[in-house]
Design a protein around this motif. Sequence first.
Motif, PDB file in Angstrom:
ATOM      1  N   ILE A 153      -4.767  -5.389   5.606  1.00  0.00           N
ATOM      2  CA  ILE A 153      -5.402  -6.363   6.496  1.00  0.00           C
ATOM      3  C   ILE A 153      -6.851  -6.603   6.087  1.00  0.00           C
ATOM      4  O   ILE A 153      -7.333  -7.747   6.071  1.00  0.00           O
ATOM      5  CB  ILE A 153      -5.312  -5.884   7.955  1.00  0.00           C
ATOM      6  CG1 ILE A 153      -3.849  -5.884   8.432  1.00  0.00           C
ATOM      7  CG2 ILE A 153      -6.168  -6.749   8.875  1.00  0.00           C
ATOM      8  CD1 ILE A 153      -3.623  -5.180   9.753  1.00  0.00           C
ATOM      9  N   LYS A 154      -7.546  -5.541   5.732  1.00  0.00           N
ATOM     10  CA  LYS A 154      -8.973  -5.643   5.417  1.00  0.00           C
ATOM     11  C   LYS A 154      -9.257  -6.390   4.120  1.00  0.00           C
ATOM     12  O   LYS A 154     -10.384  -6.781   3.854  1.00  0.00           O
ATOM     13  CB  LYS A 154      -9.586  -4.241   5.366  1.00  0.00           C
ATOM     14  CG  LYS A 154      -9.687  -3.578   6.738  1.00  0.00           C
ATOM     15  CD  LYS A 154     -10.163  -2.146   6.654  1.00  0.00           C
ATOM     16  CE  LYS A 154     -10.207  -1.487   8.027  1.00  0.00           C
ATOM     17  NZ  LYS A 154     -10.595  -0.063   7.963  1.00  0.00           N
ATOM     18  N   THR A 155      -8.217  -6.611   3.309  1.00  0.00           N
ATOM     19  CA  THR A 155      -8.417  -7.350   2.043  1.00  0.00           C
ATOM     20  C   THR A 155      -8.188  -8.852   2.218  1.00  0.00           C
ATOM     21  O   THR A 155      -8.382  -9.609   1.272  1.00  0.00           O
ATOM     22  CB  THR A 155      -7.465  -6.824   0.954  1.00  0.00           C
ATOM     23  OG1 THR A 155      -6.105  -7.082   1.352  1.00  0.00           O
ATOM     24  CG2 THR A 155      -7.647  -5.331   0.745  1.00  0.00           C
ATOM     25  N   GLN A 156      -7.766  -9.273   3.413  1.00  0.00           N
ATOM     26  CA  GLN A 156      -7.454 -10.681   3.635  1.00  0.00           C
ATOM     27  C   GLN A 156      -8.705 -11.473   4.015  1.00  0.00           C
ATOM     28  O   GLN A 156      -9.774 -10.898   4.246  1.00  0.00           O
ATOM     29  CB  GLN A 156      -6.385 -10.821   4.731  1.00  0.00           C
ATOM     30  CG  GLN A 156      -5.127 -10.003   4.501  1.00  0.00           C
ATOM     31  CD  GLN A 156      -4.481 -10.254   3.157  1.00  0.00           C
ATOM     32  OE1 GLN A 156      -4.500 -11.376   2.637  1.00  0.00           O
ATOM     33  NE2 GLN A 156      -3.900  -9.202   2.564  1.00  0.00           N
ATOM     34  N   ASP A 157      -8.572 -12.798   4.100  1.00  0.00           N
ATOM     35  CA  ASP A 157      -9.689 -13.657   4.485  1.00  0.00           C
ATOM     36  C   ASP A 157     -10.090 -13.363   5.934  1.00  0.00           C
ATOM     37  O   ASP A 157      -9.329 -12.758   6.701  1.00  0.00           O
ATOM     38  CB  ASP A 157      -9.295 -15.126   4.331  1.00  0.00           C
ATOM     39  CG  ASP A 157      -8.116 -15.496   5.222  1.00  0.00           C
ATOM     40  OD1 ASP A 157      -8.345 -16.034   6.322  1.00  0.00           O
ATOM     41  OD2 ASP A 157      -6.959 -15.229   4.818  1.00  0.00           O
ATOM     42  N   GLN A 158     -11.280 -13.809   6.328  1.00  0.00           N
ATOM     43  CA  GLN A 158     -11.828 -13.464   7.629  1.00  0.00           C
ATOM     44  C   GLN A 158     -10.970 -13.966   8.780  1.00  0.00           C
ATOM     45  O   GLN A 158     -10.770 -13.273   9.783  1.00  0.00           O
ATOM     46  CB  GLN A 158     -13.258 -14.002   7.783  1.00  0.00           C
ATOM     47  CG  GLN A 158     -13.979 -13.484   9.022  1.00  0.00           C
ATOM     48  CD  GLN A 158     -14.071 -11.973   9.059  1.00  0.00           C
ATOM     49  OE1 GLN A 158     -14.543 -11.347   8.110  1.00  0.00           O
ATOM     50  NE2 GLN A 158     -13.599 -11.374  10.143  1.00  0.00           N
ATOM     51  N   SER A 159     -10.439 -15.184   8.657  1.00  0.00           N
ATOM     52  CA  SER A 159      -9.583 -15.713   9.730  1.00  0.00           C
ATOM     53  C   SER A 159      -8.341 -14.845   9.926  1.00  0.00           C
ATOM     54  O   SER A 159      -7.935 -14.557  11.062  1.00  0.00           O
ATOM     55  CB  SER A 159      -9.159 -17.152   9.432  1.00  0.00           C
ATOM     56  OG  SER A 159     -10.141 -18.071   9.821  1.00  0.00           O
ATOM     57  N   SER A 160      -7.737 -14.434   8.826  1.00  0.00           N
ATOM     58  CA  SER A 160      -6.552 -13.580   8.919  1.00  0.00           C
ATOM     59  C   SER A 160      -6.899 -12.242   9.550  1.00  0.00           C
ATOM     60  O   SER A 160      -6.139 -11.704  10.361  1.00  0.00           O
ATOM     61  CB  SER A 160      -5.940 -13.359   7.532  1.00  0.00           C
ATOM     62  OG  SER A 160      -5.424 -14.567   7.016  1.00  0.00           O
ATOM     63  N   GLN A 161      -8.061 -11.692   9.213  1.00  0.00           N
ATOM     64  CA  GLN A 161      -8.497 -10.441   9.825  1.00  0.00           C
ATOM     65  C   GLN A 161      -8.708 -10.615  11.325  1.00  0.00           C
ATOM     66  O   GLN A 161      -8.349  -9.744  12.125  1.00  0.00           O
ATOM     67  CB  GLN A 161      -9.790  -9.955   9.166  1.00  0.00           C
ATOM     68  CG  GLN A 161      -9.616  -9.475   7.724  1.00  0.00           C
ATOM     69  CD  GLN A 161     -10.903  -8.920   7.144  1.00  0.00           C
ATOM     70  OE1 GLN A 161     -11.601  -8.147   7.796  1.00  0.00           O
ATOM     71  NE2 GLN A 161     -11.226  -9.312   5.921  1.00  0.00           N
ATOM     72  N   ASN A 162      -9.296 -11.746  11.714  1.00  0.00           N
ATOM     73  CA  ASN A 162      -9.501 -12.010  13.142  1.00  0.00           C
ATOM     74  C   ASN A 162      -8.162 -12.108  13.881  1.00  0.00           C
ATOM     75  O   ASN A 162      -8.009 -11.597  14.990  1.00  0.00           O
ATOM     76  CB  ASN A 162     -10.284 -13.309  13.334  1.00  0.00           C
ATOM     77  CG  ASN A 162     -11.731 -13.191  12.889  1.00  0.00           C
ATOM     78  OD1 ASN A 162     -12.263 -12.080  12.742  1.00  0.00           O
ATOM     79  ND2 ASN A 162     -12.387 -14.318  12.665  1.00  0.00           N
ATOM     80  N   ILE A 163      -7.204 -12.770  13.252  1.00  0.00           N
ATOM     81  CA  ILE A 163      -5.876 -12.905  13.862  1.00  0.00           C
ATOM     82  C   ILE A 163      -5.213 -11.543  14.009  1.00  0.00           C
ATOM     83  O   ILE A 163      -4.575 -11.247  15.028  1.00  0.00           O
ATOM     84  CB  ILE A 163      -5.001 -13.867  13.025  1.00  0.00           C
ATOM     85  CG1 ILE A 163      -5.557 -15.297  13.142  1.00  0.00           C
ATOM     86  CG2 ILE A 163      -3.541 -13.818  13.484  1.00  0.00           C
ATOM     87  CD1 ILE A 163      -5.005 -16.263  12.109  1.00  0.00           C
ATOM     88  N   MET A 164      -5.393 -10.684  13.010  1.00  0.00           N
ATOM     89  CA  MET A 164      -4.842  -9.338  13.099  1.00  0.00           C
ATOM     90  C   MET A 164      -5.524  -8.533  14.206  1.00  0.00           C
ATOM     91  O   MET A 164      -4.886  -7.714  14.869  1.00  0.00           O
ATOM     92  CB  MET A 164      -4.992  -8.615  11.750  1.00  0.00           C
ATOM     93  CG  MET A 164      -4.089  -9.130  10.649  1.00  0.00           C
ATOM     94  SD  MET A 164      -2.318  -8.946  11.026  1.00  0.00           S
ATOM     95  CE  MET A 164      -1.892 -10.662  11.348  1.00  0.00           C
ATOM     96  N   ASP A 165      -6.813  -8.773  14.430  1.00  0.00           N
ATOM     97  CA  ASP A 165      -7.511  -8.115  15.539  1.00  0.00           C
ATOM     98  C   ASP A 165      -6.898  -8.519  16.879  1.00  0.00           C
ATOM     99  O   ASP A 165      -6.719  -7.686  17.775  1.00  0.00           O
ATOM    100  CB  ASP A 165      -9.000  -8.484  15.534  1.00  0.00           C
ATOM    101  CG  ASP A 165      -9.798  -7.713  14.494  1.00  0.00           C
ATOM    102  OD1 ASP A 165      -9.258  -6.716  13.968  1.00  0.00           O
ATOM    103  OD2 ASP A 165     -10.950  -8.102  14.216  1.00  0.00           O
ATOM    104  N   VAL A 166      -6.576  -9.807  16.997  1.00  0.00           N
ATOM    105  CA  VAL A 166      -5.968 -10.304  18.236  1.00  0.00           C
ATOM    106  C   VAL A 166      -4.547  -9.757  18.386  1.00  0.00           C
ATOM    107  O   VAL A 166      -4.118  -9.395  19.487  1.00  0.00           O
ATOM    108  CB  VAL A 166      -5.981 -11.844  18.257  1.00  0.00           C
ATOM    109  CG1 VAL A 166      -5.211 -12.380  19.467  1.00  0.00           C
ATOM    110  CG2 VAL A 166      -7.417 -12.352  18.294  1.00  0.00           C
ATOM    111  N   LEU A 167      -3.815  -9.683  17.274  1.00  0.00           N
ATOM    112  CA  LEU A 167      -2.475  -9.090  17.305  1.00  0.00           C
ATOM    113  C   LEU A 167      -2.558  -7.634  17.750  1.00  0.00           C
ATOM    114  O   LEU A 167      -1.783  -7.180  18.602  1.00  0.00           O
ATOM    115  CB  LEU A 167      -1.834  -9.180  15.916  1.00  0.00           C
ATOM    116  CG  LEU A 167      -0.440  -8.549  15.776  1.00  0.00           C
ATOM    117  CD1 LEU A 167       0.587  -9.316  16.602  1.00  0.00           C
ATOM    118  CD2 LEU A 167      -0.007  -8.503  14.308  1.00  0.00           C
ATOM    119  N   GLN A 168      -3.515  -6.918  17.201  1.00  0.00           N
ATOM    120  CA  GLN A 168      -3.694  -5.510  17.542  1.00  0.00           C
ATOM    121  C   GLN A 168      -4.060  -5.343  19.015  1.00  0.00           C
ATOM    122  O   GLN A 168      -3.439  -4.545  19.737  1.00  0.00           O
ATOM    123  CB  GLN A 168      -4.787  -4.901  16.660  1.00  0.00           C
ATOM    124  CG  GLN A 168      -5.172  -3.473  17.021  1.00  0.00           C
ATOM    125  CD  GLN A 168      -6.237  -2.944  16.084  1.00  0.00           C
ATOM    126  OE1 GLN A 168      -5.984  -2.807  14.883  1.00  0.00           O
ATOM    127  NE2 GLN A 168      -7.423  -2.638  16.597  1.00  0.00           N
TER     128      GLN A 168
END
Length: 365
Positions: A153-168
């Motif tokens: 997750i941490k290697t992805q673009d910032q938007s994808s990381q933000n989406i993963m934060d919301v998923l989490q």
Amino acid sequence: MELTILRSILLGQLRPWLSRNQNNKFFSTNLTPQFLNPINGIDEYYNLLKGIYKSNKELFQDDSLTIYLKQPTLKIKQQISEPLIVLKQPTATNPIERFYYALIINEVTRVSNNILQAIIRDIKDIDRKYIVNSIKSNIVSFLSIIGDNQSVIKTQDQSSQNIMDVLQSNTVRLLLEIELLYPHYLSSIQSDKYQIFSEFLKTEVPTEEEYYIEKPLLKEISNLSTQVSKKIITQNLDIPDAFSFKFKGDTEKLKTVISQLVIKCDFIKAPTTEKHLLEVFTSKNLTENSPNIYLNCQTVVFKYFIESIKVYFNNFNPTQMEKSKLFYSKDNPEKPLKAQTIYSSVSNDYDEKKEEISNYINHLK
């Protein structure tokens, strides 16, 4: 419930960092007011999602609660249409994030609401415990998968990381809602933040101030769930004109009898299961959606069973069997079994079965 859509966002075709999921125009077009904030119930969002991803039917095949949702209601009209728990999460800054945030939040709300709708059906407490503990197990498993993928997750673009934060955060929200709404059905202790974030998610543990906020509706639904578990509501909400066999014995003992019949008398055949048989015998309201019972024994053997066990019911006889339209004989599985067929079934060849069945029924005493 298998959390199919949530899993697809982390591991499948809905991963936000895939090139096909980087189209701002696609997400802008589909981010309608009804999708963002469904005002006609959470299923409004789900129906829109099915249209958006109509070629990806595998996303919508999680039917693990279907059998429970088909049962009669307890005349409780409570719904979950918004988050009951609020956790800190990033602000959306583009159409992709706005779409995914709405998708995740609404999907978790839909899952939470479906669990509630199953819990307030006219089912046994053992089924409620199964529902709550199986979904908790799936949530914990999914949180651990998120934790195992933190480095990816941490290697992805910032938007994808933000989406993963919301998923989490919303997966944590779902776990908290389940544990706080149905504590009386849990088989394990409630999760604390150190277990959730450090053990499952392998990430930083939030401070108490940053953890979560409860919405007032959470307490209201929790009280409702407690009433259901204590039979406060179910005793006062008998279903008018309900049809059942009116079992008046010990359900656990009946379960044992059914197991012996299935194993030793070859009583039923697929797709009928022991659970289906127990459900039909103990249901308070049999309907056309109740499971069909396909017999694998001769009708005369089934007749012996009815004669031996009817004392434990108030409405159990061949006439009521025919009325239910749920029983199908071994010799004629295309049409529901008729009362006259049962009454007229006689054979000296099966007399030895009568004593054997009576011995099994004695376990109900």
